[in-house]
Every structure is written in C-alpha cells, then in structure tokens.
Design an enzyme around this catalytic site. Structure first.
Site, PDB file in Angstrom:
ATOM      1  N   HIS A 160       0.803  -1.221   0.000  1.00  0.00           N
ATOM      2  CA  HIS A 160       0.000   0.000   0.000  1.00  0.00           C
ATOM      3  C   HIS A 160       0.833   1.267   0.000  1.00  0.00           C
ATOM      4  CE1 HIS A 160      -4.492   0.958   1.012  1.00  0.00           C
ATOM      5  NE2 HIS A 160      -4.076   1.557  -0.093  1.00  0.00           N
ATOM      6  N   ASP A 192      -9.502  -0.485   4.341  1.00  0.00           N
ATOM      7  CA  ASP A 192      -8.302  -1.099   4.908  1.00  0.00           C
ATOM      8  C   ASP A 192      -8.588  -1.510   6.342  1.00  0.00           C
ATOM      9  OD1 ASP A 192      -5.561  -1.667   5.625  1.00  0.00           O
ATOM     10  OD2 ASP A 192      -4.887  -0.175   4.167  1.00  0.00           O
ATOM     11  N   HIS A 194      -6.203  -1.192   8.352  1.00  0.00           N
ATOM     12  CA  HIS A 194      -5.257  -0.293   9.004  1.00  0.00           C
ATOM     13  C   HIS A 194      -5.426   1.123   8.466  1.00  0.00           C
ATOM     14  CE1 HIS A 194      -3.596  -4.395   8.509  1.00  0.00           C
ATOM     15  NE2 HIS A 194      -3.293  -4.256   9.783  1.00  0.00           N
ATOM     16  N   ASP A 196      -2.964   3.401   8.070  1.00  0.00           N
ATOM     17  CA  ASP A 196      -1.835   3.779   7.203  1.00  0.00           C
ATOM     18  C   ASP A 196      -1.555   5.278   7.243  1.00  0.00           C
ATOM     19  OD1 ASP A 196      -1.713   1.131   6.546  1.00  0.00           O
ATOM     20  OD2 ASP A 196      -2.575   1.352   4.547  1.00  0.00           O
ATOM     21  N   HIS A 209       4.535   1.275   4.204  1.00  0.00           N
ATOM     22  CA  HIS A 209       3.154   0.971   3.804  1.00  0.00           C
ATOM     23  C   HIS A 209       2.159   1.333   4.910  1.00  0.00           C
ATOM     24  CE1 HIS A 209       2.460  -3.430   5.429  1.00  0.00           C
ATOM     25  NE2 HIS A 209       3.093  -2.690   6.308  1.00  0.00           N
ATOM     26  N   ASP A 298      -7.255  -2.009   0.099  1.00  0.00           N
ATOM     27  CA  ASP A 298      -6.300  -3.003   0.583  1.00  0.00           C
ATOM     28  C   ASP A 298      -7.071  -4.294   0.824  1.00  0.00           C
ATOM     29  OD1 ASP A 298      -4.596  -4.627   2.198  1.00  0.00           O
ATOM     30  OD2 ASP A 298      -3.567  -2.865   2.959  1.00  0.00           O
ATOM     31  N   ASP A 300      -6.566  -6.634   2.650  1.00  0.00           N
ATOM     32  CA  ASP A 300      -6.666  -7.080   4.038  1.00  0.00           C
ATOM     33  C   ASP A 300      -7.850  -6.444   4.763  1.00  0.00           C
ATOM     34  OD1 ASP A 300      -5.956  -4.592   5.220  1.00  0.00           O
ATOM     35  OD2 ASP A 300      -3.866  -5.142   5.488  1.00  0.00           O
ATOM     36  N   GLU A 343      -1.849  -5.284  -1.869  1.00  0.00           N
ATOM     37  CA  GLU A 343      -1.496  -6.197  -0.778  1.00  0.00           C
ATOM     38  C   GLU A 343      -1.921  -7.647  -0.996  1.00  0.00           C
ATOM     39  OE1 GLU A 343       0.539  -5.527   1.640  1.00  0.00           O
ATOM     40  OE2 GLU A 343       0.520  -3.339   1.930  1.00  0.00           O
TER      41      GLU A 343
END
Length: 373
Positions: A160, A192, A194, A196, A209, A298, A300, A343
């Site tokens: 990412h 995402d 996360h 980031d 990332h 992303d 994830d 990702e």
C-alpha cells in the site's frame, strides 16, 4: 523499466488525448461501458488506464510484488475488456521497479548474491525510504499520464505504499483537468484494516506501507534529498475529503491523528452497528456529489476467511459481499476516477491464494461497474 510516454504506446496499450473538459459537459453525456450511470468526471469512460506495480519495498514481507501478476494471470484484464467492455491503455505486463532503487556504494560492493544490494539506510526510522520514494515518484507520473486523459486509472499492486504514487498522480491530474474549479480536489475512500496514517515518528515498525496517508495529506513532509521531497501541493489531498472504511487494527498514534484532524472513519464497529449500506450512504454524503473519488482498496480489509494471502491479515473484517458492495456503491455514484487494489501476496498462505485472487478480481470488477443483474 520502460520509459514513460505521454502519447503513442507504453508497455502494450495505447494512450489517448489529454481529456481536458468541464464537469458540466460530462455530467449529461458520458456513460461507462456497462451501465447507464452518467460519469461526472471521466471524459473517456469506456477507457481504462492500467498500471501494474510489482513492488514490495514498503514493508518487510516479499511477495506483494507478485500480486499484479497473479491477478492478471487469473484473467482480470481480459475480463475487463470482454465482459465489461473497456478499452485498455497502459500496462499489460508487470513493471519491475528495481532500476529505481538505490544501488550499493563502493564500501558495500562485496555483498554476496544472497545479500541486499541496495544502499538505503533508515531516515527518521523509515525503512527503504529512498527506494519507496523513487518508486512512488515514478508511479505518480505513470498514473498521472493515464488520469489526465479523462480515463479511469486502475492500479494493481504491490504493497500500500504505492498509493503515495497513485493518489498523488490522480490528485495532480484532476487539478489540471479542472483548473479554477473550487471542487477540483479529489476525495479518497481508503478501505483497509489499518489507517496507514502513521508518521515516521509514530510508527513502531518503520514500514512505509503504514505511512502513505500521512505523506499524501501533508501531515508528514520531508526535506531529505531523495526521500519524498518530490511531493508538492499539487500531489496532496485534504483530510476533509478522506474517508476510511473497515478499520480494525489502528495504532495508538494513528488514533490520535484521526481524532486531532477530525478525519471521517468507519470502523468495523460502525459497519456491525449500521450495516454496510448505511455506512456507504454516510460516506458518500460526507464526500458530496461534486467531488471525484479515488478508491484505494487493501485486500486485508476483507476478513482472512475471504482473503488469507495478504501480509497483515486481521480477523473480524469485511465479508466479500460487503467489500463488493463498497466498490459497487462507489461505481454507482458516477464519481470514481481511480481504483487501487493492493497487498495481494501469493507467497503467504499458499492454500489461500486462489481465494484471495478471486476476491481481488471480484472487487475490481465491482468497482468498474459490474453488477449482479
């Protein structure tokens, strides 16, 4: 790596015109190839600008550089042409960015074949800062060349960190395509697990990332030569048009950044409470109907049940249908100008690669206008 060409051919597909026009002219005339939804900001809605980024330097696990290859081998680009009717431009093979990474100095010249061959010491705790900076600068230019023509920019990564390049390139293109328009800044929907949005100082890992949003919003800047000093105001986005969806693993420093800057964020708690339909209604209402949208997804963000082959999986994520719905809702808005999918790591959870790739293909198709009926 092939040179960047503003016209003619580059890496397999053709480029078109510059696409400069006005929002008003497009709102009544432009349609995507598989839908009757008017496109507000794409002057060439049947064209797709593809950038395939083989890069994993923004984090410590190799394999995300192979993500674009497994997605294309699964037939994604062919499906976008044959099933959804797009004319593809840009890349039809994955770009290798090793040529843009700093090489070893003379003192390190005796490294073995199994040792790293890049001279890229940490800066402010960031790992591989010059490599990631050099690569994202090239990505920014590549994506800009696609987005400035008025076609939708699709980027397959890669970790990412590449969004420093993709988002900055689209932000620059939109500003140039709509000069003088007070609404010529893009919105970013960041899907995402996360946030980031770490700064180098708040990051525990130093992996870039986990920092792209802080660079894109100007919350982090750099004056170190060769370390993101190429990012200028034309590349940046505003925190007021940033929306997170699917957060469930946010660092303490990131939570403070989100609160201090009043950034709109929908966690999995919000999705559980309100449902994905209500969350998307609120997200799009917050952005407004007169703003181009860059969707950066992303994989994830999905629960590992649906996408296990990714570097930082977190249980309790989106279902595949919820992920698809996010993409469908953005497509239905008529405001989408760019899509990232990142990702996918085929080296991790080998038995789950097929599931992860199928999920990635589904997300991209939905973001580009595919519908159930």
């Amino acid at each position: 790596m092939p040179s960047i060409e503003p016209s003619g051919h580059a890496n397999g597909h053709t480029y078109g015109s510059n696409g400069t026009t006005t929002k008003k002219a497009m709102q009544s005339e432009s349609f995507p190839p598989t839908s009757s939804i008017p496109q507000k900001f794409l002057s060439n809605p049947s064209e797709l600008g593809v950038t395939l980024v083989g890069f994993s330097g923004g984090q410590c696990r190799p394999g995300t550089d192979a993500g674009p290859a497994v997605l294309t081998q699964a037939g994604l680009l062919t499906q976008l042409e044959s099933d959804l009717g797009y004319t593809l431009h840009g890349d039809n093979s994955v770009r290798n960015f090793d040529d843009y990474q700093p090489t070893v100095t003379a003192r390190d010249g005796m490294v073995s074949n199994s040792s790293p061959k890049f001279d890229d010491p940490d800066v402010r705790g960031m790992k591989n800062p010059r490599s990631v900076s050099a690569v994202t600068e090239q990505i920014s230019e590549l994506v800009y060349q696609q987005a400035r023509t008025g076609r939708l920019a699709l980027t397959l990564g890669g970790d990412h960190s590449i969004a420093i390049g993709t988002v900055s390139g689209v932000a620059r293109a939109i500003r140039e395509r709509f000069p003088g328009d007070p609404n010529n800044e893009i919105a970013v929907i960041w899907v995402d697990a996360h946030a980031d949005i770490n700064t180098p100082e708040t990051s525990d890992s130093g992996n870039i990332h986990g920092m792209p949003v802080s660079f894109l919003t100007g919350l982090t800047t750099s004056t170190d030569k060769g370390v993101f000093d190429w990012i200028h105001d034309s590349h940046r986005i505003t925190t007021k048009k940033l929306v997170y969806i699917g957060l469930r693993d946010v660092d303490a420093g990131e939570k403070k950044i989100l609160r201090d800057n009043n950034i709109k964020a929908f966690s999995m708690h919000d999705i559980d409470r309100h449902g994905i339909g209500k969350v998307m209604d609120q997200a799009l209402e917050y952005i407004g109907s007169d703003t181009p949208i860059h969707l950066s997804f992303d994989v994830d963000a999905l629960d590992p049940m649906w996408a296990p082959s990714t570097g930082t999986p977190v249980r309790g994520g989106l279902t595949l249908r919820e992920g698809d719905f996010i993409c469908e809702a953005v497509a239905e808005s008529g405001q989408c100008v760019a899509v990232d999918l990142v990702e996918v790591n085929p080296r991790l959870v080998e038995g789950g690669v097929g599931d992860t790739v199928r999920a990635g293909v589904s997300l991209v198709r939905c973001a580009l206008g595919d519908t159930l009926l």
